[in-house]
Design an enzyme around this catalytic site. Sequence first.
Site, short mmCIF file in Angstrom:
data_model
loop_
_atom_site.label_atom_id
_atom_site.label_comp_id
_atom_site.label_asym_id
_atom_site.label_seq_id
_atom_site.Cartn_x
_atom_site.Cartn_y
_atom_site.Cartn_z
N ASP A 150 0.87 -1.18 0.00
CA ASP A 150 0.00 0.00 0.00
C ASP A 150 0.90 1.23 0.00
O ASP A 150 2.13 1.11 0.04
CB ASP A 150 -0.93 0.00 1.21
CG ASP A 150 -2.22 0.78 0.99
OD1 ASP A 150 -2.18 1.81 0.28
OD2 ASP A 150 -3.28 0.38 1.51
N HIS A 151 0.29 2.40 -0.03
CA HIS A 151 1.05 3.65 -0.04
C HIS A 151 0.88 4.37 1.30
O HIS A 151 -0.23 4.76 1.66
CB HIS A 151 0.54 4.57 -1.16
CG HIS A 151 0.74 4.01 -2.53
ND1 HIS A 151 -0.10 4.32 -3.58
CD2 HIS A 151 1.68 3.19 -3.03
CE1 HIS A 151 0.33 3.69 -4.67
NE2 HIS A 151 1.41 3.01 -4.35
N GLN A 190 -4.98 3.87 1.22
CA GLN A 190 -6.01 2.85 0.97
C GLN A 190 -5.90 2.31 -0.45
O GLN A 190 -6.91 2.17 -1.17
CB GLN A 190 -7.40 3.43 1.25
CG GLN A 190 -7.55 3.94 2.66
CD GLN A 190 -8.71 4.88 2.86
OE1 GLN A 190 -9.65 4.89 2.09
NE2 GLN A 190 -8.64 5.69 3.89
N HIS A 191 -4.68 2.00 -0.85
CA HIS A 191 -4.39 1.47 -2.18
C HIS A 191 -3.85 0.04 -2.07
O HIS A 191 -2.79 -0.28 -2.59
CB HIS A 191 -3.37 2.36 -2.90
CG HIS A 191 -3.86 3.74 -3.18
ND1 HIS A 191 -3.00 4.78 -3.49
CD2 HIS A 191 -5.11 4.25 -3.23
CE1 HIS A 191 -3.71 5.88 -3.70
NE2 HIS A 191 -4.99 5.58 -3.55
N THR A 192 -4.56 -0.82 -1.36
CA THR A 192 -4.03 -2.14 -1.04
C THR A 192 -3.93 -3.04 -2.27
O THR A 192 -4.85 -3.12 -3.08
CB THR A 192 -4.93 -2.82 0.00
OG1 THR A 192 -5.20 -1.90 1.04
CG2 THR A 192 -4.23 -4.04 0.58
#
Length: 530
Positions: free
Chosen positions: A308-309, A461-463
């Site tokens: 994720d970021h 929230q870029h899983t």
Amino acid sequence: MEQISNGVRVPSAQRRPDVVVVGAGAAGAVLAARLSEDPDREVLLLDAGPIPRGEAGFGPELLDARLVPGARPDHPAMTSYPVHLTPERLWQVPRGRVLGGSTTVNGGAFVRARRADFDRWAAAGNPAWAYGQVLGFLRDSETDLDFGESDLHGSSGPIRIRRSRPTHPAAEAFRDAARHLGFPAEPDKNDQASPGFGPVPSNSVDGVRRNVGLSYLPPEVLDRPNLRALGGCRALRVVIEHGRATGVVVARDGARSMLDAGTVVLSAGAFATPHLLLLSGLGPAADLMRYGIPVLRDLPAVGARLGDHPQLVLDWATRGDLGEPAESWLGGCLHLASGGEGPDDIEILQSLVPMAGLVGGVVRVPDAPLSFLVSVQPSEPGGRLRLASADPDALPRIDYGFLSTGEDFRRLREAVRVTAALLDSPPLAAMSKGLTDPGPDVLGDDRTLDRWIREHLSTSQHTCGTVPMGPADDLRRAAVDQFGRVHGVRGLRVADTSILPDTPHRGPAATAVLIGEIVADAIRRDLGPS
């Protein structure tokens, strides 16, 4: 649907679907739409949340592009997963629980992954993912309202794309500040030009968040005779017999049922999909045995490579009321390479609505500061998702592994300091009092700033990466092939961002749609064994 009675299937009068798609999010909605274009294929789409019909079904609150429903705690259109960003830093990560998935509750950015991302994935044993191979799918998925038909862009796809326009005074000042500091212009972040400042490509048009469900599954598509869509239907596990997926056990209306299927495609998202695989006996053997789950296939990569970021919210105080945005909460966006070289791994994204407004579901909050959302975008995953129980109602244990190296801190420090420099530049200084926090004393000392970063860390929230794709001879790093087929299990595919080997250097919404397009095309063309 087949009912389970004393462990025996009781067949219904309905024909067994050729494909059951579990999850109606960004990839699942695409799969249902594309697969049902073939009238002789029966498709069943399942989602744990509701499946609204058209704009009226979603309602104005979910469609207002000036708001981010996923930022609101306990919003009914989402569910939240507790995670550990670091061993000490707990967080709640929202995921959409409605047709369109997280594209219904997110910010609406629709930015393609970079060429380097695609080519890195291709080099890892997934040649169908090279940039030249996927470009046609990217074009076919979109109607670009700014650039129109070209070698790079499409003009007849389901997703309408519009770039945020710098009409708000803060957006204009951000653009001018980036130019003042020497950052190049990047007018189209969906081509592959050098990174810089530019507007955000978005699937929000004329103030309306046109989520992927609304775009791919409007009422006329939902009404296809060979497509059924069931909302409020939660998958509990995949049924596997003799090495082949034959159906899905679901919970609906308080009862458990068994759905037979010719092929099962899991598109439940990068948290729910690996969780389903683990509950179904597909994953690291030692973890499954620990909870008494029979090991049907030892797949060590399931849940082992979460990425994720990491993100920080940087608030800045305005000099007076700058007004509310007309169409979208999104302002401009700056991408740059940390240290001035390598991939563009720092993103500085502007919010034109105060964070208090996004959390509270209102556009205007008098005297509240505005924010920059600052993230770094690594490619090597460092997190993990594991079972906490064999009970499907028990959420998995999710560890992000953020801030595990000095390099993580270095890049976040740089991102914070670049943001502070932008606010101190004449174009933004004219309307800004600077960052509300951290102050100059913190900004000037690495150790103090690292402590501040640790205490304020969040996630974009870029899983991705929890069921990574790659060759079958490397099961420690790959659980599915490049078309989503689960290694060693026939009739079972995965199609969501969990299959990406690592996180792209951009948000993943456009890539999630691309995954749906690629896997649907593979099924329709019957690429490889089923």
